[in-house]
Design an enzyme around this catalytic site. Structure first.
Site, short mmCIF file in Angstrom:
data_model
loop_
_atom_site.label_atom_id
_atom_site.label_comp_id
_atom_site.label_asym_id
_atom_site.label_seq_id
_atom_site.Cartn_x
_atom_site.Cartn_y
_atom_site.Cartn_z
CB CYS A 72 2.16 37.53 -29.68
SG CYS A 72 2.00 36.19 -30.86
CB CYS A 182 8.41 32.44 -30.39
SG CYS A 182 6.92 31.79 -29.60
#
Ligand code: DGL
Length: 268
Positions: A72, A182
């Site tokens: 992440c 992302c």
């Protein structure tokens, strides 16, 4: 070492990294943890993100992981220094791939689509200054995109409309690379290819992160040397698990073996 590699994300986005990790290290065992109940991390404060990361790491450590991949960008850019300073285990993080984009850009304009938490982090700004000071970086916050993907929406008309409003200004700026900052966003590649002219390359960090993980494992002599057997992949999440069959149906990821479970947060 037979112990599993832990991988976590705010939700299903990190499966785009898990897929590359499996390709690079097919014999390793993996435990993936999707903290979907707390997604999105992007608009949260640094302190909140650190607290969620510690919860995820403690959960993975209780399952005996030998190394943890923070799959992440938002978690990495806000919490990786804290995690490295407070835990003994090795961590691999992920950051937007602005270095290769800046290296290869001919128009000297690159776009970065990422969460608010990533774009506002000091680590992202440091990486930008170190590796991309010669190019103009056009940042766009992908507000709302993670929520669509977490619902299993990778291609609806309303999602396409939002995405178009984010990439059109970038096209006008003549970018030649769009960095997906992302881990959820690779699920939007089909839509993005429809929206972007073919001169614009889409770049993400999955493969380099997988190679780096393999390198660190072998340097630390933590790799599992069993060439005859495919590793086992366990998926845990605290959100809606129906999304998993969607991931499998799309053939975006192939789980060697899959155990789906809902985590009761109160038992952690
Ligand atoms: N996959 C996460 C990332 O790479 C999404 C963050 C979020 O939950 O907003 O940043």
């Amino acid at each position: 070492m037979k112990q599993p590699i832990g991988v976590f994300d705010s939700g299903i986005g990190g499966t785009t990294i898990l897929k590359e990790l499996i390709v690079e290290m097919p014999n390793e065992n993996f435990i993936y943890y999707a903290d979907s109940a707390n997604a999105p991390y992007g608009p949260k404060s640094k302190e909140e993100i650190i607290a969620l990361c510690c919860k995820n790491v403690d959960w993975l450590l209780a399952r005996n992981c030998k190394l943890i991949v923070v799959a992440c960008n938002t978690a990495t850019t806000n919490a990786i220094s804290y995690l490295r300073a407070n835990y003994q285990i090795p961590f691999i993080g992920i950051e937007p791939a602005i270095k290769p984009a800046a290296l290869h850009s001919k128009t000297l304009n690159i776009g970065v689509l990422a969460t608010q938490g990533t774009l506002s982090s000091p680590l992202f700004h440091k990486t930008m200054l170190t590796h991309a000071s010669h190019v103009k970086i056009h940042e766009v916050i992908g507000k709302g995109l993670v929520e669509h993907i977490e619902r299993g929406d990778f291609g609806s008309a309303s999602l396409k409309k939002i995405l178009a409003s984010y990439v059109q200004p970038l096209i006008k700026e003549k970018i030649d690379y769009l960095v997906l900052g992302c881990t959820h966003y690779p699920y939007l590649k089909t839509l993005l290819k429809e929206l972007l002219p073919k001169e614009i390359s889409i770049i993400d960090s999955g493969k380099p992160v997988a190679r780096q993980t393999k390198k660190i494992l072998s340097e630390k002599r933590l790799n599992y040397q069993n060439d005859n057997k495919e590793g086992e992949i366990y998926f845990f999440g605290n959100g809606d698990i129906k999304i998993l069959s969607k991931i499998e149906n799309e053939h975006f990821i192939e789980f060697n073996s899959l155990l789906v479970d809902n985590i009761d947060e109160t038992n952690l």
